[in-house]
Design an enzyme around this catalytic site. Structure first.
Site: not given
Ligand code: UT7
Length: 332
Positions: A116, A256, A286
Site C-alpha cells: 500500500c 491511504h 482499499n
Molecule cells: O492497506 C494496508 C493496511 N491494511 C490495513 O490498514 C487494514 C487494517 N485492519 C482493519 O482495517 C481491520 O482490522 C479490519 C477491517 C480488517 C477488521 O476489523 P476489526 O474491527 O479489526 O475486526 P476484528 O478482526 O477484530 O474482528 C472483530 C469481529 C470478529 O468476531 P469475534 O471474534 O469478535 O466474534 C470477526 O470474526 O468481527 C468479525 N468479523 C466480521 N464480521 C462481519 C471479521 N470480519 C467480518 C466481516 N463481517 N466481514
C-alpha cells in the site's frame, strides 16, 4: 538558478464499471452492510471483471485520460513508473507494456512494489529524478487489481479491497511547487501479518499452494490496524513539526484509504478537521497502489495553487511514510 522541485502538473484516473456492493458481499460471505460500514467506512468497491484484463488495462486508461486532459504528446514522456502490488505478470514489467501502449516511445519504464506504500514511495523516487535535472516529464501510475489476489470466501479480507488506478505527471518547478519533504520507513518484521505467501521465490506456485489458497492476501487485521493507526498518525505529525507548520498551514490530508477509523485517527492526531481530509474509501475501498492517485484525481477540482497537502500511507512490509507537497495549479 532556483532550486528544482518536482511538481504534479496533471492527473488521470480509471475505475472499472462493475460495482461490488456490501449487499452483494452479504450473498458471498457471512457479513452484513452495517458491520462493513461501521468497521471500515466502505459501502462499495469496483471490480475489473473481464478475463485477460490486468492492472495494465486500468493503468493505460488512467494514463490516457491524463494525456487527453493535459494535451500531452506521449513522446515527450521520459520515464513511466508503475507502482503496483499486482503486476500483470512476473519478469516482464507492467510499466514497459503500459508505456508502449500509451505511445511513450521515448521513455524507459519499470515497476516498483511496496504494497500500500507503493505510490508514496514512487512519489519519492520520481521526484528525485526530477530534482536531479535528469528527466523532465515523469509519469507515475499507481494501480492494483486487488480482486486477482483476494479470496472471496474470506470475509476478513474480501470486504476491504477494490480495483482501480490513477496517473500523475511530475515536472520540474523552479517556483517551489511540488514535493517539499518526505519521511519514509519500513519494518520487515511486519511481513508475517500482511502478505501473499505463494507465487514468489520462497514458495513457488504448485498444486499444493493453490489448493491451500496461498495465492491470496493473508492479513491479521487487528495487528495491522494497530500499526497503521500509530504509524500514519506519527508520520503526519512529524511532517508538521519538522517543517514548522501548524494545522492552519495544511489545506489537505491525503491518507491511504484502508479503514475510515485509521483515516480519522490520523486526522485527529494532527487536529485536522475532516473537511480537509480526502476520502473516497466509501466508493472504492482499499485500492492499494491506486489509492493516493485516485484521491488526487477525485479532489483535483477543489485543489488550489499553493495548497499544502500531506500524503500518508501504511501497508504490507510493513511500509509507511508521509510526503509534504505544494500543489502547483488551479484546475478550474
Ligand atoms: O492497506 C494496508 C493496511 N491494511 C490495513 O490498514 C487494514 C487494517 N485492519 C482493519 O482495517 C481491520 O482490522 C479490519 C477491517 C480488517 C477488521 O476489523 P476489526 O474491527 O479489526 O475486526 P476484528 O478482526 O477484530 O474482528 C472483530 C469481529 C470478529 O468476531 P469475534 O471474534 O469478535 O466474534 C470477526 O470474526 O468481527 C468479525 N468479523 C466480521 N464480521 C462481519 C471479521 N470480519 C467480518 C466481516 N463481517 N466481514
Amino acid at each position: 538558478m532556483n532550486k528544482i522541485t518536482a511538481a504534479i502538473t496533471a492527473v488521470g484516473k480509471y475505475v472499472p464499471e462493475y460495482v461490488l456492493t456490501n449487499k452483494e458481499l452479504e450473498t458471498m460471505v457471512d457479513t452484513n452492510d452495517e458491520w462493513i460500514v461501521t468497521r471500515t467506512g466502505i459501502k462499495e468497491r469496483r471490480i475489473l471483471k473481464k478475463e485477460g484484463e490486468g492492472t495494465s488495462y486500468m493503468a493505460i486508461k488512467a494514463a490516457e485520460q491524463l494525456i487527453e486532459k493535459k494535451q500531452l504528446d506521449p513522446k515527450e514522456i521520459d520515464l513511466v513508473v508503475v507502482a503496483t502490488a499486482t503486476p500483470d505478470m512476473f519478469a516482464a514489467s507492467t510499466a514497459a507494456y503500459v508505456a508502449s501502449k500509451i505511445g511513450a516511445s521515448n521513455a524507459f519504464a519499470f515497476d516498483i512494489e511496496s504494497a500500500c506504500s507503493s505510490f508514496l514511495y514512487g512519489m519519492s523516487l520520481v521526484s528525485s529524478y526530477i530534482e536531479s535535472g535528469k528527466y523532465k516529464k515523469v509519469l507515475l501510475i499507481g494501480g492494483d487489481k486487488m480482486s486477482s489476489i483476494i479470496d472471496y470466501t474470506d470475509r476478513a479480507t474480501c470486504i476491504i479491497f477494490g480495483d482501480g488506478a490513477g496517473a500523475v505527471l511530475f515536472e520540474p518547478s523552479t517556483d517551489g511547487y511540488g514535493v517539499q519533504d518526505e519521511f519514509l520507513r519500513t519494518d520487515g518484521a511486519g511481513r508475517e501479518f500482511l502478505h501473499v505467501e505463494a507465487g514468489g521465490s520462497v514458495m513457488p506456485a504448485s498444486e499444493e499452494t493453490v489448493k491451500n489458497k496461498k495465492h491470496f492476501v493473508h492479513q491479521e487485521g487487528r495487528t495491522v490496524f494497530k500499526h497503521a493507526v500509530s504509524n500514519m498518525a506519527d508520520v503526519s505529525e512529524k511532517m508538521l513539526t519538522r517543517n514548522n507548520l501548524t494545522k492552519e498551514d495544511i489545506n489537505w490530508l491525503a491518507p491511504h484509504q484502508a479503514n475510515m477509523r485509521i483515516i480519522e485517527a490520523t486526522a485527529n492526531r494532527i487536529d485536522l478537521d475532516m473537511s480537509k481530509v480526502m476520502v473516497n474509501i466509501h466508493k472504492y475501498g482499499n485500492t492499494t497502489s491506486g489509492t493516493l492517485p485516485l484521491l488526487i484525481a477525485d479532489y483535483e477540482e477543489q485543489l488550489k495553487k499553493g495548497d499544502n497537502i500531506i500524503f500518508a500511507a501504511f501497508g504490507g512490509g510493513f511500509s509507511w511514510g508521509s510526503i509534504l507537497l505544494k500543489w502547483a495549479y488551479d484546475s478550474k
